[in-house]
Scaffold this motif. Structure first.
Motif, PDB file in Angstrom:
ATOM      1  N   TYR A   1       0.826  -1.202   0.000  1.00 47.58           N
ATOM      2  CA  TYR A   1       0.000   0.000   0.000  1.00 47.58           C
ATOM      3  C   TYR A   1       0.864   1.257   0.000  1.00 47.58           C
ATOM      4  CZ  TYR A   1      -3.162   3.709   1.230  1.00 47.58           C
ATOM      5  OH  TYR A   1      -3.860   4.876   1.208  1.00 47.58           O
ATOM      6  N   THR A   2       0.670   2.075  -1.022  1.00 48.31           N
ATOM      7  CA  THR A   2       1.307   3.386  -1.093  1.00 48.31           C
ATOM      8  C   THR A   2       0.258   4.368  -1.586  1.00 48.31           C
ATOM      9  OG1 THR A   2       3.405   2.377  -1.703  1.00 48.31           O
ATOM     10  CG2 THR A   2       3.186   4.729  -2.091  1.00 48.31           C
ATOM     11  N   PRO A   3      -0.018   5.423  -0.817  1.00 48.34           N
ATOM     12  CA  PRO A   3      -0.981   6.419  -1.297  1.00 48.34           C
ATOM     13  C   PRO A   3      -0.511   7.016  -2.626  1.00 48.34           C
ATOM     14  CG  PRO A   3      -0.412   6.815   0.997  1.00 48.34           C
ATOM     15  CD  PRO A   3       0.516   5.766   0.487  1.00 48.34           C
ATOM     16  N   LYS A   4      -1.410   7.114  -3.566  1.00 53.25           N
ATOM     17  CA  LYS A   4      -1.045   7.606  -4.898  1.00 53.25           C
ATOM     18  C   LYS A   4      -1.699   8.943  -5.223  1.00 53.25           C
ATOM     19  CE  LYS A   4       0.147   3.163  -6.788  1.00 53.25           C
ATOM     20  NZ  LYS A   4       1.030   2.914  -5.731  1.00 53.25           N
ATOM     21  N   HIS A   5      -2.684   9.337  -4.445  1.00 49.76           N
ATOM     22  CA  HIS A   5      -3.408  10.572  -4.725  1.00 49.76           C
ATOM     23  C   HIS A   5      -3.503  11.437  -3.486  1.00 49.76           C
ATOM     24  CE1 HIS A   5      -4.826   7.820  -7.913  1.00 49.76           C
ATOM     25  NE2 HIS A   5      -4.550   8.884  -8.618  1.00 49.76           N
ATOM     26  N   PHE A   6      -3.495  12.740  -3.733  1.00 47.12           N
ATOM     27  CA  PHE A   6      -3.563  13.716  -2.650  1.00 47.12           C
ATOM     28  C   PHE A   6      -4.775  14.612  -2.865  1.00 47.12           C
ATOM     29  CE2 PHE A   6      -2.657  17.925  -0.976  1.00 47.12           C
ATOM     30  CZ  PHE A   6      -2.405  17.608   0.358  1.00 47.12           C
TER      31      PHE A   6
ATOM     32  N   THR B   1      -2.435  24.392  -8.913  1.00 42.94           N
ATOM     33  CA  THR B   1      -1.272  25.003  -9.565  1.00 42.94           C
ATOM     34  C   THR B   1      -0.522  25.922  -8.601  1.00 42.94           C
ATOM     35  OG1 THR B   1      -2.380  24.882 -11.701  1.00 42.94           O
ATOM     36  CG2 THR B   1      -0.527  26.401 -11.522  1.00 42.94           C
ATOM     37  N   LEU B   2      -1.245  26.795  -7.907  1.00 40.29           N
ATOM     38  CA  LEU B   2      -0.602  27.696  -6.943  1.00 40.29           C
ATOM     39  C   LEU B   2       0.123  26.923  -5.838  1.00 40.29           C
ATOM     40  CD1 LEU B   2      -3.270  30.506  -6.430  1.00 40.29           C
ATOM     41  CD2 LEU B   2      -0.995  30.775  -7.433  1.00 40.29           C
ATOM     42  N   ALA B   3      -0.444  25.789  -5.438  1.00 40.75           N
ATOM     43  CA  ALA B   3       0.144  24.983  -4.369  1.00 40.75           C
ATOM     44  C   ALA B   3       1.331  24.157  -4.858  1.00 40.75           C
ATOM     45  CB  ALA B   3      -0.911  24.064  -3.764  1.00 40.75           C
ATOM     46  N   GLY B   4       1.478  24.021  -6.181  1.00 37.03           N
ATOM     47  CA  GLY B   4       2.586  23.240  -6.721  1.00 37.03           C
ATOM     48  C   GLY B   4       2.396  21.740  -6.593  1.00 37.03           C
ATOM     49  N   ILE B   5       1.165  21.287  -6.585  1.00 41.24           N
ATOM     50  CA  ILE B   5       0.873  19.859  -6.457  1.00 41.24           C
ATOM     51  C   ILE B   5       0.766  19.271  -7.861  1.00 41.24           C
ATOM     52  CG2 ILE B   5      -0.777  18.159  -5.588  1.00 41.24           C
ATOM     53  CD1 ILE B   5      -1.511  20.327  -3.450  1.00 41.24           C
ATOM     54  N   PRO B   6       1.557  18.238  -8.159  1.00 43.94           N
ATOM     55  CA  PRO B   6       1.530  17.657  -9.503  1.00 43.94           C
ATOM     56  C   PRO B   6       0.133  17.186  -9.914  1.00 43.94           C
ATOM     57  CG  PRO B   6       3.371  16.793  -8.236  1.00 43.94           C
ATOM     58  CD  PRO B   6       2.515  17.574  -7.289  1.00 43.94           C
ATOM     59  N   GLU B   7      -0.192  17.418 -11.164  1.00 42.10           N
ATOM     60  CA  GLU B   7      -1.515  17.089 -11.688  1.00 42.10           C
ATOM     61  C   GLU B   7      -1.852  15.609 -11.545  1.00 42.10           C
ATOM     62  OE1 GLU B   7      -4.121  17.913 -15.744  1.00 42.10           O
ATOM     63  OE2 GLU B   7      -1.983  18.358 -15.709  1.00 42.10           O
ATOM     64  N   HIS B   8      -0.861  14.728 -11.742  1.00 39.29           N
ATOM     65  CA  HIS B   8      -1.122  13.288 -11.709  1.00 39.29           C
ATOM     66  C   HIS B   8      -1.372  12.754 -10.292  1.00 39.29           C
ATOM     67  CE1 HIS B   8       3.181  13.403 -10.824  1.00 39.29           C
ATOM     68  NE2 HIS B   8       3.039  12.201 -10.291  1.00 39.29           N
ATOM     69  N   ILE B   9      -1.104  13.571  -9.273  1.00 40.41           N
ATOM     70  CA  ILE B   9      -1.312  13.161  -7.879  1.00 40.41           C
ATOM     71  C   ILE B   9      -2.572  13.793  -7.310  1.00 40.41           C
ATOM     72  CG2 ILE B   9      -0.352  13.354  -5.532  1.00 40.41           C
ATOM     73  CD1 ILE B   9       2.417  13.174  -6.786  1.00 40.41           C
ATOM     74  N   ALA B  10      -2.883  15.005  -7.729  1.00 43.26           N
ATOM     75  CA  ALA B  10      -3.982  15.783  -7.139  1.00 43.26           C
ATOM     76  C   ALA B  10      -5.349  15.230  -7.523  1.00 43.26           C
ATOM     77  CB  ALA B  10      -3.872  17.234  -7.584  1.00 43.26           C
ATOM     78  N   ILE B  11      -6.210  15.140  -6.525  1.00 41.48           N
ATOM     79  CA  ILE B  11      -7.610  14.785  -6.760  1.00 41.48           C
ATOM     80  C   ILE B  11      -8.478  15.797  -6.018  1.00 41.48           C
ATOM     81  CG2 ILE B  11      -7.237  12.325  -7.148  1.00 41.48           C
ATOM     82  CD1 ILE B  11      -8.199  11.869  -4.234  1.00 41.48           C
TER      83      ILE B  11
END
Length: 135
Positions: A58-63, A88-98
């Motif tokens: 188990y590894t979390p994949k989404h934030f 975008t402002l927070a700098g969170i990669p698109e592939h991780i952010a939900i």
């Protein structure tokens, strides 16, 4: 407040950053809140990866990225920001952010919040308290 109104108010705010004065929920403030959460999340994921015997596969994949919201008596919770702007402002990669909110309302047109603010969100009052202060 009726039981239905209370449930709409209390349960409807899940996934939002809220404040009694929504003008304090600037995009920069909400993005900083998410960035600090993301940095902590990354550290927690690294701890998990260093302990495969404990966490197995188990590894979390989404934030989850939270957006600001205010409560309107006739509409319920109304978003103050677009998900992509905050991400975008927070700098969170698109592939991780939900998004925590799939069916929430669009930001209020013409809404320009003031600078500064603090959230009533229980999470920031706990583990992130002291890391981000209002103006």
């Amino acid at each position: 407040m009726s039981e239905v109104e209370f449930e709409r108010w209390e349960n409807g705010q899940s996934g939002y950053v809220t404040h009694s004065d929504p003008s304090k929920l600037t995009a920069e403030f909400v993005a900083t809140f998410n960035r600090l959460r993301f940095e902590e999340w990354q550290q927690q994921v690294q701890i998990m990866l260093r302990q495969p015997d404990k966490y197995a596969d188990y590894t979390p994949k989404h934030f989850p990225v939270y957006v600001g919201a205010c409560y309107d008596k006739s509409e319920g919770w109304v978003r103050l920001h677009e998900f992509e702007v905050i991400r975008t402002l927070a700098g969170i990669p698109e592939h991780i952010a939900i998004t925590q909110r799939l069916f929430n309302k669009r930001p209020q047109s013409g809404y320009v919040p003031a600078v500064g603010g603090w959230t009533g969100n229980r999470y920031i009052q706990g583990s992130l308290a002291g890391q981000f202060k209002p103006d």
